[in-house]
Design a protein around this motif. Structure first.
Motif, PDB file in Angstrom:
ATOM      1  N   PRO A   1       0.837  -1.203   0.000  1.00 19.37           N
ATOM      2  CA  PRO A   1       0.000   0.000   0.000  1.00 19.37           C
ATOM      3  C   PRO A   1       0.872   1.255   0.000  1.00 19.37           C
ATOM      4  O   PRO A   1       1.891   1.311   0.698  1.00 19.37           O
ATOM      5  N   GLY A   2       0.466   2.213  -0.825  1.00 18.36           N
ATOM      6  CA  GLY A   2       1.245   3.433  -0.978  1.00 18.36           C
ATOM      7  C   GLY A   2       2.234   3.374  -2.123  1.00 18.36           C
ATOM      8  O   GLY A   2       2.820   4.399  -2.486  1.00 18.36           O
ATOM      9  N   GLY A   3       2.400   2.189  -2.701  1.00 16.76           N
ATOM     10  CA  GLY A   3       3.336   2.024  -3.799  1.00 16.76           C
ATOM     11  C   GLY A   3       2.785   2.494  -5.128  1.00 16.76           C
ATOM     12  O   GLY A   3       1.638   2.957  -5.223  1.00 16.76           O
ATOM     13  N   SER A   4       3.624   2.362  -6.157  1.00 17.40           N
ATOM     14  CA  SER A   4       3.260   2.841  -7.495  1.00 17.40           C
ATOM     15  C   SER A   4       3.556   1.782  -8.544  1.00 17.40           C
ATOM     16  O   SER A   4       4.449   0.939  -8.365  1.00 17.40           O
ATOM     17  N   LEU A   5       2.792   1.841  -9.610  1.00 15.82           N
ATOM     18  CA  LEU A   5       3.031   1.012 -10.780  1.00 15.82           C
ATOM     19  C   LEU A   5       2.672   1.808 -12.026  1.00 15.82           C
ATOM     20  O   LEU A   5       1.834   2.715 -11.965  1.00 15.82           O
ATOM     21  N   ARG A   6       3.275   1.425 -13.140  1.00 17.97           N
ATOM     22  CA  ARG A   6       2.910   2.023 -14.422  1.00 17.97           C
ATOM     23  C   ARG A   6       2.563   0.888 -15.380  1.00 17.97           C
ATOM     24  O   ARG A   6       3.416   0.066 -15.715  1.00 17.97           O
ATOM     25  N   LEU A   7       1.314   0.875 -15.793  1.00 14.06           N
ATOM     26  CA  LEU A   7       0.858  -0.115 -16.748  1.00 14.06           C
ATOM     27  C   LEU A   7       1.012   0.429 -18.162  1.00 14.06           C
ATOM     28  O   LEU A   7       0.825   1.631 -18.399  1.00 14.06           O
ATOM     29  N   SER A   8       1.321  -0.469 -19.089  1.00 15.29           N
ATOM     30  CA  SER A   8       1.382  -0.117 -20.501  1.00 15.29           C
ATOM     31  C   SER A   8       0.475  -1.046 -21.286  1.00 15.29           C
ATOM     32  O   SER A   8       0.216  -2.182 -20.873  1.00 15.29           O
ATOM     33  N   CYS A   9      -0.002  -0.561 -22.403  1.00 16.70           N
ATOM     34  CA  CYS A   9      -0.836  -1.356 -23.298  1.00 16.70           C
ATOM     35  C   CYS A   9      -0.373  -1.054 -24.717  1.00 16.70           C
ATOM     36  O   CYS A   9      -0.562   0.067 -25.192  1.00 16.70           O
ATOM     37  N   THR A  10       0.223  -2.044 -25.343  1.00 16.60           N
ATOM     38  CA  THR A  10       0.739  -1.859 -26.692  1.00 16.60           C
ATOM     39  C   THR A  10      -0.177  -2.550 -27.686  1.00 16.60           C
ATOM     40  O   THR A  10      -0.559  -3.707 -27.499  1.00 16.60           O
ATOM     41  N   ALA A  11      -0.537  -1.819 -28.734  1.00 18.02           N
ATOM     42  CA  ALA A  11      -1.494  -2.329 -29.714  1.00 18.02           C
ATOM     43  C   ALA A  11      -0.813  -2.719 -31.017  1.00 18.02           C
ATOM     44  O   ALA A  11       0.166  -2.094 -31.435  1.00 18.02           O
TER      45      ALA A  11
END
Length: 127
Positions: free
Chosen positions: A14-24
């Motif tokens: 909790p309190g952490g970060s993530l970066r999601l990507s979506c490549t098409a």
């Protein structure tokens, strides 16, 4: 074939970060509204955010406003979701999807408006 591939999920505290990507591939996403959808364990899918075709209008679910940032790079045919200050209730499978619905701040419009989906990436927020 249209293919959307999500990446960037994982387990964070909790309190952490993530970066999601979506490549098409097989589709030019610049022609579409795009949405991020999450499916929490034991719950139905819900739109987390929606972005217009050129990226200057973004709408968010109330529970993620101020913590999530959706963006797109049409030149790279890629969608992003930056997630900060993550909470346990953010846990779920996250999907990107082309959105054939209207560009509205109402994110509860029918899921049938979502056309092509990726396979999802799992986000787990737990201490």
């Amino acid at each position: 074939d249209v293919r959307l591939v999500e990446s960037g999920g994982g387990m964070v505290q909790p309190g952490g970060s993530l970066r999601l990507s979506c490549t098409a591939s097989g589709v030019t996403i610049s022609s579409y509204l795009m949405s991020w959808v999450r499916k929490a364990p034991g719950k139905g899918p819900e739109r987390v955010s929606r972005i217009n075709s050129n990226g200057d209008v973004v709408y968010y679910l109330d529970s993620v406003k101020g913590r999530f940032t959706m963006s797109r790079d049409n030149a790279k045919n890629t969608l992003y979701l930056r997630m900060e200050n993550l909470k346990p209730e953010d846990t779920g499978e996250y999907y990107c999807a082309t959105d054939l619905g209207p560009c509205t701040r109402v994110l509860t419009t029918p899921m049938e408006e979502l056309d092509a989906w990726g396979q999802g990436t799992l986000v787990t927020v737990s201490s």
